[in-house]
Design a protein around this motif. Structure first.
Motif, short mmCIF file in Angstrom:
data_model
loop_
_atom_site.label_atom_id
_atom_site.label_comp_id
_atom_site.label_asym_id
_atom_site.label_seq_id
_atom_site.Cartn_x
_atom_site.Cartn_y
_atom_site.Cartn_z
N ALA A 41 0.86 -1.39 -0.10
CA ALA A 41 0.05 -0.20 0.13
C ALA A 41 1.10 1.42 -0.27
CB ALA A 41 -1.07 -0.28 1.18
N PHE A 42 1.69 1.38 1.05
CA PHE A 42 2.83 2.74 0.99
C PHE A 42 3.34 2.72 -0.18
CE2 PHE A 42 6.60 4.07 2.80
CZ PHE A 42 6.23 5.47 2.91
N ALA A 43 4.16 1.51 -1.33
CA ALA A 43 4.55 1.24 -2.09
C ALA A 43 3.37 2.57 -3.05
CB ALA A 43 4.72 0.18 -2.59
N LEU A 44 2.37 1.83 -3.08
CA LEU A 44 1.45 2.51 -4.28
C LEU A 44 1.07 3.67 -4.22
CD1 LEU A 44 -1.12 1.45 -6.15
CD2 LEU A 44 -2.31 1.39 -4.07
N ALA A 45 1.78 4.20 -2.63
CA ALA A 45 1.23 5.68 -2.71
C ALA A 45 2.59 6.45 -3.19
CB ALA A 45 0.93 6.22 -1.35
N LEU A 46 3.38 5.50 -3.53
CA LEU A 46 4.79 6.16 -3.93
C LEU A 46 5.26 6.32 -5.58
CD1 LEU A 46 7.61 4.66 -0.93
CD2 LEU A 46 6.89 7.32 -1.53
N GLY A 47 3.83 5.75 -6.16
CA GLY A 47 3.91 5.79 -6.86
C GLY A 47 3.70 3.82 -8.24
N GLY A 48 3.61 3.45 -7.46
CA GLY A 48 3.84 2.03 -7.73
C GLY A 48 3.24 1.79 -8.33
N ARG A 49 3.28 0.16 -9.00
CA ARG A 49 2.36 -0.02 -10.06
C ARG A 49 0.76 -0.97 -8.76
NH1 ARG A 49 2.92 -2.81 -14.65
NH2 ARG A 49 5.18 -2.63 -14.58
N GLY A 50 -0.32 -0.16 -9.84
CA GLY A 50 -1.55 -0.10 -9.75
C GLY A 50 -2.29 -1.28 -9.70
N ASP A 51 -2.96 -2.02 -9.26
CA ASP A 51 -3.57 -3.48 -9.30
C ASP A 51 -4.94 -3.17 -8.38
OD1 ASP A 51 -4.37 -5.97 -9.60
OD2 ASP A 51 -2.57 -6.95 -9.01
N GLY A 52 -6.29 -3.15 -9.21
CA GLY A 52 -7.61 -3.75 -8.93
C GLY A 52 -8.04 -4.40 -7.59
N ARG A 53 -6.74 -5.61 -7.69
CA ARG A 53 -6.66 -6.79 -6.79
C ARG A 53 -6.54 -6.16 -5.74
NH1 ARG A 53 -4.06 -11.25 -10.04
NH2 ARG A 53 -2.65 -9.75 -10.50
N LEU A 54 -5.70 -5.20 -5.34
CA LEU A 54 -5.36 -4.48 -3.92
C LEU A 54 -6.48 -4.44 -3.57
CD1 LEU A 54 -2.16 -2.32 -5.04
CD2 LEU A 54 -2.23 -4.58 -2.79
N VAL A 55 -7.98 -3.92 -3.82
CA VAL A 55 -8.92 -3.56 -3.34
C VAL A 55 -9.74 -3.77 -2.54
CG1 VAL A 55 -11.31 -2.02 -4.31
CG2 VAL A 55 -9.76 -1.71 -5.35
N PRO A 111 -3.92 16.73 -8.89
CA PRO A 111 -4.18 15.68 -9.63
C PRO A 111 -2.74 15.64 -10.65
CG PRO A 111 -5.63 16.84 -10.50
CD PRO A 111 -5.35 17.29 -8.89
N VAL A 112 -1.99 14.25 -10.53
CA VAL A 112 -0.69 14.38 -11.13
C VAL A 112 -1.13 13.45 -11.51
CG1 VAL A 112 0.01 16.17 -9.61
CG2 VAL A 112 0.66 13.61 -9.48
N GLY A 113 -0.22 12.90 -12.97
CA GLY A 113 0.64 11.71 -13.75
C GLY A 113 1.06 11.08 -13.23
N VAL A 114 1.84 9.34 -12.92
CA VAL A 114 2.68 8.22 -12.33
C VAL A 114 3.31 8.48 -12.41
CG1 VAL A 114 2.33 6.23 -12.08
CG2 VAL A 114 0.40 6.20 -12.16
N GLN A 115 3.74 8.93 -12.81
CA GLN A 115 5.01 8.86 -13.36
C GLN A 115 5.69 10.71 -12.62
OE1 GLN A 115 2.99 9.47 -15.68
NE2 GLN A 115 3.29 7.86 -17.08
N VAL A 116 5.15 11.74 -12.15
CA VAL A 116 5.53 12.46 -11.73
C VAL A 116 5.34 12.75 -9.80
CG1 VAL A 116 4.61 15.62 -9.94
CG2 VAL A 116 4.54 14.75 -13.08
N LEU A 117 3.99 11.33 -9.37
CA LEU A 117 3.87 10.54 -8.53
C LEU A 117 5.52 10.47 -7.82
CD1 LEU A 117 2.43 10.84 -6.28
CD2 LEU A 117 1.61 8.54 -7.10
N ARG A 118 5.65 9.32 -9.01
CA ARG A 118 6.94 8.61 -9.15
C ARG A 118 8.06 9.24 -8.54
NH1 ARG A 118 5.93 5.12 -13.66
NH2 ARG A 118 4.60 3.61 -12.57
N ALA A 119 8.10 10.46 -8.95
CA ALA A 119 9.24 10.90 -9.12
C ALA A 119 9.62 11.58 -8.00
CB ALA A 119 9.35 11.74 -10.26
N VAL A 120 8.71 12.26 -7.35
CA VAL A 120 8.46 12.95 -6.10
C VAL A 120 8.74 12.07 -4.41
CG1 VAL A 120 7.57 13.85 -4.61
CG2 VAL A 120 6.94 14.48 -6.86
N GLY A 121 8.05 10.71 -5.09
CA GLY A 121 8.19 9.89 -4.29
C GLY A 121 9.71 8.76 -4.27
N ALA A 122 10.23 8.86 -5.46
CA ALA A 122 11.69 8.36 -4.79
C ALA A 122 12.47 9.11 -4.21
CB ALA A 122 11.95 7.87 -6.57
N SER A 123 12.62 10.05 -4.88
CA SER A 123 13.11 11.58 -3.88
C SER A 123 12.78 10.90 -2.49
CB SER A 123 12.78 12.48 -4.18
OG SER A 123 11.73 12.97 -4.73
#
Length: 557
Positions: A41-55, A111-123
């Motif tokens: 779940a934490f990785a999802l907030a950082l821009g990780g790959r989404g999956d409907g099965r997580l719900v 709202p942002v694209g996942v790429q922006v979220l992932r870049a912010v999260g990685a830092s």
């Protein structure tokens, strides 16, 4: 650092809110309690790959929110600002996962694209685990890590500037060559066109002026006839002026005989003659104004024809002929002076490349010195981690023909796990447990060298115990003095060193047959009991409690 994590409706988690502090935080619990779910779940907030099965089953969507407190100069704020995001206050990363697989990402509620979220999260966060393919395990980051360790960032900037200068010089040369090559192919046409347009000498706005002049002359030709007729009527041989003048003189001679009757008539005739004289003057001036040289009309029409013919020939408006002439003249000049200019641009490129090679060579030498220092620093961390027979190797491959903004070195972290074995990339030759310990040793060495402010270690103590687990705990504690560390662990030696201890467990949900993951922050007595459980297993003994208390006391000493 991470200050808050909120999770809603993700797998077994219905509602969960955790607050984090500086230093070392650990998460413990039975296998299957949900530790991996929490990290996913934490990785999802950082821009990780989404999956409907997580719900969570039965829900339409789930969500994760992570709140970070970082300095105003942190790279995460720069990344957010470059994406035109508000960066005031805390940085809040939020991800909504739909049951149908779609996701939505937000930074500070924008709202942002996942790429922006992932870049912010990685830092902001690095996640390390036995099977992790991010952070230090990603070879594409190794050169940057080595540069940060060796304090080579300013030299990297100089190399990047030289690389940019090379690109600019190469682009200028390429464009100039293309222009000359294209011009040479139509040189004969260009020279002919320049001569023809130079002879024509078109001027901007000339066509409209000529067209207006021609219209004026053509209309004047028609009006002139009527003006001449009017002039003839007003003062020509067939006008009534002589008769009126004669009548006026006769009346003037009779004026003394009957003045009351004759004087008004004399005044009227005199006024008529004056008016006719004024009309004759005006008409005479108009006739002169309307006069034009027929040859001028002919010249104007010829000029218009020439301009419009050239416009059709060169497929540009007549007003653009002058600019076209200038451009063709420049192309001809480029052909004539092209070789000399080409030589200058080639010299510029050669100099830029030489400057790049010089800067990149110096950077490469600095990297080799830094690599030796890094290898030696990591080596001192390996024996306590039961890797005393292993070697850490910073492998540098230098190819002067393979260049980019960071130089011509390729850097990858290698390992030799046992004497006599062949060294190779760390991800390929190290087992899961070895890899996680190599990662820990590296992070201890690199913690103050551009590390993310929050480090997550996922069960890096799996398969070890005793002194090795204690060594891992010690190193995590050392790391936590400089960055925030969160460790998912099964080792009581690691848990005993934590400043914050979370217990993860599955509890039955009231009124249903479902279970949900719960996380509790443990106070001192409960913390000792959990560490005793980790030591003893299912049945917690007094001896285990005493051992747990001893571990905590030793860690606090």
């Amino acid at each position: 650092m991470l200050i808050q994590l909120a999770i809603r409706d993700i797998v077994l988690i219905d509602r969960l809110e955790l607050s984090f502090r500086e230093g070392l935080s650990v998460l413990t619990g039975e296998t299957g309690a949900g530790k991996s779910i929490l990290l996913d779940a934490f990785a999802l907030a950082l821009g990780g790959r989404g999956d409907g099965r997580l719900v969570r089953h039965g829900e339409g969507q789930g969500g994760v929110t992570a709140v970070f407190d970082v300095g105003l100069d942190h790279p995460a704020r720069r990344i957010a600002a470059e994406a035109d995001l508000d960066t005031e206050g805390d940085l809040i990363l939020r991800r909504v996962q739909m049951a149908d697989g779609r996701t939505r990402a937000f930074v500070n509620d924008q709202p942002v694209g996942v790429q922006v979220l992932r870049a912010v999260g990685a830092s902001l966060v690095e996640i390390h685990g036995q099977h992790d393919d991010r952070a230090l395990a990603d070879p594409s980051t190794h050169r940057t890590i080595l540069d940060a360790f060796g304090g080579l960032t300013p030299q990297v900037g100089r190399v990047a500037d030289r690389a940019k200068a090379v690109r600019v010089a190469r682009t200028a040369l390429t464009e100039h060559r293309a222009r000359i090559d294209a011009a040479r192919k139509e040189a004969d046409f260009l020279r002919h066109a320049v001569g023809e347009l130079a002879e024509l000498d078109p001027q901007a706005g000339e066509e409209a002026q000529l067209a207006e002049r021609r219209t004026t002359m053509q209309q004047s030709e028609k009006v002139a006839r009527d003006l001449n007729e009017a002039l003839d009527a007003a003062g020509g041989p067939h006008s009534g002026v002589p008769h009126l003048s004669s009548a006026l003189r006769k009346l003037e001679r009779r004026a003394s005989q009957l003045p009351a009757l004759v004087d008004p008539c004399i005044a009227a005739l005199d006024a008529a003659l004056v008016a006719l004289d004024e009309a004759r003057n005006v008409l005479d001036a108009a006739v002169r104004e309307a006069e034009f040289d027929p040859r001028e009309l002919e010249r104007v029409e010829e000029r218009l024809f020439a301009l419009r013919a050239a416009s059709r020939k060169y497929d540009v408006p007549a007003d653009d002929l002058a600019a076209l002439r200038d451009r063709y003249e420049a192309d001809v000049a480029a052909i004539d002076a092209g070789e000399e200019a080409l030589g200058g641009l080639e010299s510029n490129l050669a100099k830029a490349e030489a400057d790049y090679v010089k800067a990149a060579t110096a950077l490469s030498e600095g990297r080799r010195r830094a690599a030796k220092q890094l290898d030696a620093a990591v080596k001192t961390e390996l024996p306590p981690l039961k890797l005393e027979r292993a070697r850490f190797i910073t492998e540098i491959a230098t190819d002067p023909e393979s260049r980019d903004a960071g130089g011509f070195d390729r850097v990858e972290f290698w390992a030799q796990t046992n004497p006599g074995t062949r060294p190779g990339p760390m991800m390929k030759v190290a087992s899961g447990g070895e890899l996680s310990r190599f990662m820990l040793a590296l992070k201890v060495v690199l913690a103050d060298k551009g590390s993310a402010p929050t480090l997550i270690f996922d069960e890096i103590d799996t398969g070890v115990g005793g002194a090795v687990a204690d060594a891992i705990g010690g190193r995590l504690s050392r790391l936590a003095a400089r960055v925030q560390v969160v460790a998912v662990t099964h080792a009581p030696q690691v848990a005993a060193r934590a400043g914050t201890h979370f217990l993860i467990a599955k509890d039955a949900v009231k009124g249903s047959d479902r279970v949900a993951t719960r996380v509790a922050s443990l106070a001192a007595p409960a913390r000792r009991e959990e560490i005793a459980r980790m030591l003893a297993g299912a049945t917690v003994t007094d001896e285990a409690r005493a051992a747990a208390a001893s571990l905590i006391e030793a860690a606090d000493a």
